[in-house]
Design a protein around this motif. Structure first.
Motif, PDB file in Angstrom:
ATOM      1  N   LEU A 224       0.836  -1.215   0.000  1.00  0.00           N
ATOM      2  CA  LEU A 224       0.000   0.000   0.000  1.00  0.00           C
ATOM      3  C   LEU A 224       0.865   1.258   0.000  1.00  0.00           C
ATOM      4  CD1 LEU A 224      -2.902  -0.822   2.512  1.00  0.00           C
ATOM      5  CD2 LEU A 224      -3.140  -0.368   0.060  1.00  0.00           C
TER       6      LEU A 224
ATOM      7  N   ILE B 298      -7.326   0.742  -2.236  1.00  0.00           N
ATOM      8  CA  ILE B 298      -7.679  -0.450  -1.480  1.00  0.00           C
ATOM      9  C   ILE B 298      -8.408  -1.470  -2.358  1.00  0.00           C
ATOM     10  CG2 ILE B 298      -9.763   0.686  -0.611  1.00  0.00           C
ATOM     11  CD1 ILE B 298      -7.699  -2.124   1.059  1.00  0.00           C
TER      12      ILE B 298
ATOM     13  N   ARG C 144     -12.158  -5.202   1.588  1.00  0.00           N
ATOM     14  CA  ARG C 144     -11.696  -3.846   1.876  1.00  0.00           C
ATOM     15  C   ARG C 144     -11.835  -3.534   3.362  1.00  0.00           C
ATOM     16  NH1 ARG C 144     -14.542   0.456  -1.606  1.00  0.00           N
ATOM     17  NH2 ARG C 144     -16.397  -0.606  -0.841  1.00  0.00           N
TER      18      ARG C 144
ATOM     19  N   CYS D 130      -9.108  -5.252   5.342  1.00  0.00           N
ATOM     20  CA  CYS D 130      -7.828  -4.567   5.170  1.00  0.00           C
ATOM     21  C   CYS D 130      -7.781  -3.294   5.999  1.00  0.00           C
ATOM     22  CB  CYS D 130      -7.612  -4.268   3.684  1.00  0.00           C
ATOM     23  SG  CYS D 130      -5.987  -3.605   3.305  1.00  0.00           S
ATOM     24  N   ALA D 131      -8.880  -2.549   6.033  1.00  0.00           N
ATOM     25  CA  ALA D 131      -8.929  -1.311   6.824  1.00  0.00           C
ATOM     26  C   ALA D 131      -8.736  -1.610   8.304  1.00  0.00           C
ATOM     27  CB  ALA D 131     -10.252  -0.597   6.598  1.00  0.00           C
TER      28      ALA D 131
ATOM     29  N   LEU E 214      -5.033  -2.268   9.051  1.00  0.00           N
ATOM     30  CA  LEU E 214      -4.239  -1.046   9.078  1.00  0.00           C
ATOM     31  C   LEU E 214      -4.500  -0.241  10.349  1.00  0.00           C
ATOM     32  CD1 LEU E 214      -2.244   0.780   7.749  1.00  0.00           C
ATOM     33  CD2 LEU E 214      -4.054   1.667   6.285  1.00  0.00           C
TER      34      LEU E 214
ATOM     35  N   PRO F  52      -6.374   2.871   4.513  1.00  0.00           N
ATOM     36  CA  PRO F  52      -5.607   2.504   3.313  1.00  0.00           C
ATOM     37  C   PRO F  52      -5.380   3.693   2.386  1.00  0.00           C
ATOM     38  CG  PRO F  52      -7.184   0.788   3.813  1.00  0.00           C
ATOM     39  CD  PRO F  52      -7.470   1.911   4.760  1.00  0.00           C
TER      40      PRO F  52
END
Length: 306
Positions: free
Chosen positions: A142, A149, A220, A223-224, A227, A242
């Protein structure tokens, strides 16, 4: 309206998320027109479009928050595209949205994290577990390649060329581009592919590059969350998403001397004007450093220059 949405999907190749935004905005427009007794979009008048904009500007979400100007502007863009389509297809004689004023948007600059914060985020304690290897590879890719994303979670293993140091990305509007992958991201991806992904993979994984703990393609939202968790662990107080890493990728490249058109290609922006907002961020940063560091930048001088 369905014919217009089919046109967007088939002929313009818009991404699923963009199509869904068009569908939501046009559904609101249709409901508004029906409330005014207009059953056919081709019969809408300029006052109907202006009324819709005013209606959205005064509307509130379920939690009491008002619609942002950017949301109203996006809805008007969808309505304009719809009416232009009707005229082009010979389904309407004129475009009632042509003279409607777009809401004035406040300038909102991207908020990147600093280079030092990026280092803290990426250089945290090593976690040799399959999930830890995956998370490190995601963060490095990233920040190191500036992917959206949606582009990252849509990657398949075959999109990577670690020997060449590149990744093939399908961006907005179905535009494909090849993005360089730096040494740190290549190393993290190689470790994930050799020791992380095989442990997470299942029959449902297929070609997906990044997998969740059930072996399916990482979402998504997943993934958020990764992070946000890593940012908290690194002691970064600012909200890190992201897209924050994408902002940081662009800003740090420009601060390092990269040409704005090179950054445009790397980000996959159709227009350089979209990329130039990052030059405003770097100028703001330079001004902040100057005002903080120069002894005569803030302090008023006395008579005689002393």
């Amino acid at each position: 309206m369905e014919r217009f949405l089919d046109h967007l999907r088939v002929e313009r190749g818009l991404a699923a998320n963009t199509l869904e935004a068009y569908r939501r905005d046009l559904a609101r427009y249709r409901a508004f027109l029906l409330g005014r007794g207009v059953r056919d979009g081709a019969m809408a008048a300029a006052e109907d479009v202006r009324g819709f904009v005013a209606h959205l500007s005064a509307a509130v979400h379920g939690d009491g928050r008002r619609y942002r100007a950017s949301s109203v502007a996006r809805a008007l863009s969808a309505v304009r595209a719809f009416h232009r389509f009707l005229v082009r297809e010979g389904l309407a004689g004129d475009d009632p949205s042509a003279g409607v004023v777009r809401p004035r948007l406040p300038r909102s600059l991207p908020r990147p994290i600093s280079v030092e914060e990026a280092a803290r985020l990426l250089d945290g304690p090593e976690d040799p577990s399959p999930v830890g290897l995956r998370d490190r590879a995601i963060l490095e890719l990233l920040y190191g390649s500036g992917l959206r994303i949606s582009e990252l979670v849509g990657l398949d293993v075959d999109d990577l060329d670690l020997e060449e140091g590149s990744v093939r990305v399908l961006g907005k509007g179905g535009r494909e581009r090849e993005v360089p992958v730096g040494r740190a991201a290549r190393d993290a991806l190689a470790r994930y592919l050799s020791a992380g992904r095989p442990a997470l993979a299942s029959a449902r994984s297929r070609g997906a590059l990044f997998l969740n703990h059930r072996g399916g393609r990482l979402t998504r939202q997943g993934c958020a969350r990764i992070l946000a968790r890593r940012a908290r662990a690194a002691g970064i107080e600012a909200r890190v998403t992201p897209h924050t890493l994408r902002h940081s990728f662009a800003t740090h490249l420009l601060e390092g001397g990269a040409d704005v058109r090179v950054v445009q290609e790397l980000l996959g922006h159709a227009s350089v004007a979209t990329t130039q907002v990052y030059t405003l961020v770097t100028r703001a940063h330079l001004r902040e450093v100057y005002l903080t560091a120069h002894p005569r930048a803030r302090r008023p001088t006395t008579a005689g220059g002393r």
